[in-house]
Motif scaffolding. Sequence first.
Motif, mmCIF file in Angstrom:
data_model
loop_
_atom_site.group_PDB
_atom_site.id
_atom_site.type_symbol
_atom_site.label_atom_id
_atom_site.label_comp_id
_atom_site.label_asym_id
_atom_site.label_seq_id
_atom_site.Cartn_x
_atom_site.Cartn_y
_atom_site.Cartn_z
ATOM 1 N N LYS A 79 0.827 -1.209 0.000
ATOM 2 C CA LYS A 79 0.000 0.000 0.000
ATOM 3 C C LYS A 79 0.870 1.271 0.000
ATOM 4 N N THR A 80 2.007 1.220 0.688
ATOM 5 C CA THR A 80 2.824 2.435 0.820
ATOM 6 C C THR A 80 3.234 2.992 -0.542
ATOM 7 N N ASP A 186 -2.779 6.681 6.205
ATOM 8 C CA ASP A 186 -2.416 5.261 6.127
ATOM 9 C C ASP A 186 -2.851 4.575 7.417
ATOM 10 N N GLU A 187 -3.151 3.283 7.335
ATOM 11 C CA GLU A 187 -3.725 2.549 8.485
ATOM 12 C C GLU A 187 -4.904 3.354 9.031
HETATM 13 MG MG MG Z 1 1.191 -0.207 5.434
#
Ligand code: MG
Length: 246
Positions: A79-80, A186-187
């Motif tokens: 995802k990053t 993110d998260e």
């Molecule tokens: Mg991640």
Amino acid sequence: HNNSVIPRQRHRVTTKGSNVPECAETFEALRDRYQLSSHLMLNLSKNGYSYPTGIQSYGAPILLQGRDLAAISPTGTGKTISYLLPTFVSLRAPVASAETDAGLGVRAIILAPTRELAHQIYNECLKLAQGRKWRVVLFSKATANTFSDKAVRDKIDIIVSTPLRLVASLQSGSLSLSNVRHLIFDEADRMLDNEFLPQIEEIVAACTHPDVQKAVFSATLPANAEKIALDMLRDPIRVVVGLKDT
Ligand code: MG
Ligand code: ADP
């Protein structure tokens, strides 16, 4: 280097939203469509990123088209890079270089719920930044003082931070987010809850540029977090990556 990333073939991807851009099967397809620099392409291959993962091949074109995105993809699926790559492409060049007239002040903010996660994201940023004078800053108690100098602050390209740390800088009056064009959570399942909501709202309100693009990434998005995300995003596309046969 962690090679545990799951091959693209095992991903089942569904999308929802208006005018979903075509996915990119390869980084070369992304380059041809969105003018990725040879420097970024080299940094991808140097770090062993030969093919995009599922969330990268679907998510990157959506972000590169300037759309808001809610992306749900399991842990370890890359995802990053799916949001960092489009961020570097969209920023084009470091603000301190002569190649951009993007205006002063930070243009991209990446938020993560903990300092450790922010640090991991920062390390991925450095991989894509190699070879050019990007200024990526991991906000912490120590750096908050370093960047109290406006001339230094105006040359930052990307800030990676926890919501608390960023809000502390906003409240001290030492940071303006008025030139932010990319705001990434993110998260997100761990930030878009009632406990963090006041801080999230303060950050979103401080990003006053009319073209600010917002995106949330998570392995799961519980109903409450999804509602907060959808209230915040503008005509978003939703991408869900599942693993086949699990
Ligand atoms: Mg991640
Ligand atoms: P997630 O955030 O979805 O849990 P990460 O972004 O942390 O996943 O990536 C997991 C691992 O996969 C990291 O070690 C990262 O360097 C690696 N990775 C990311 N994209 C690729 C790719 N396209 N090819 C190979 N490895 C990748």
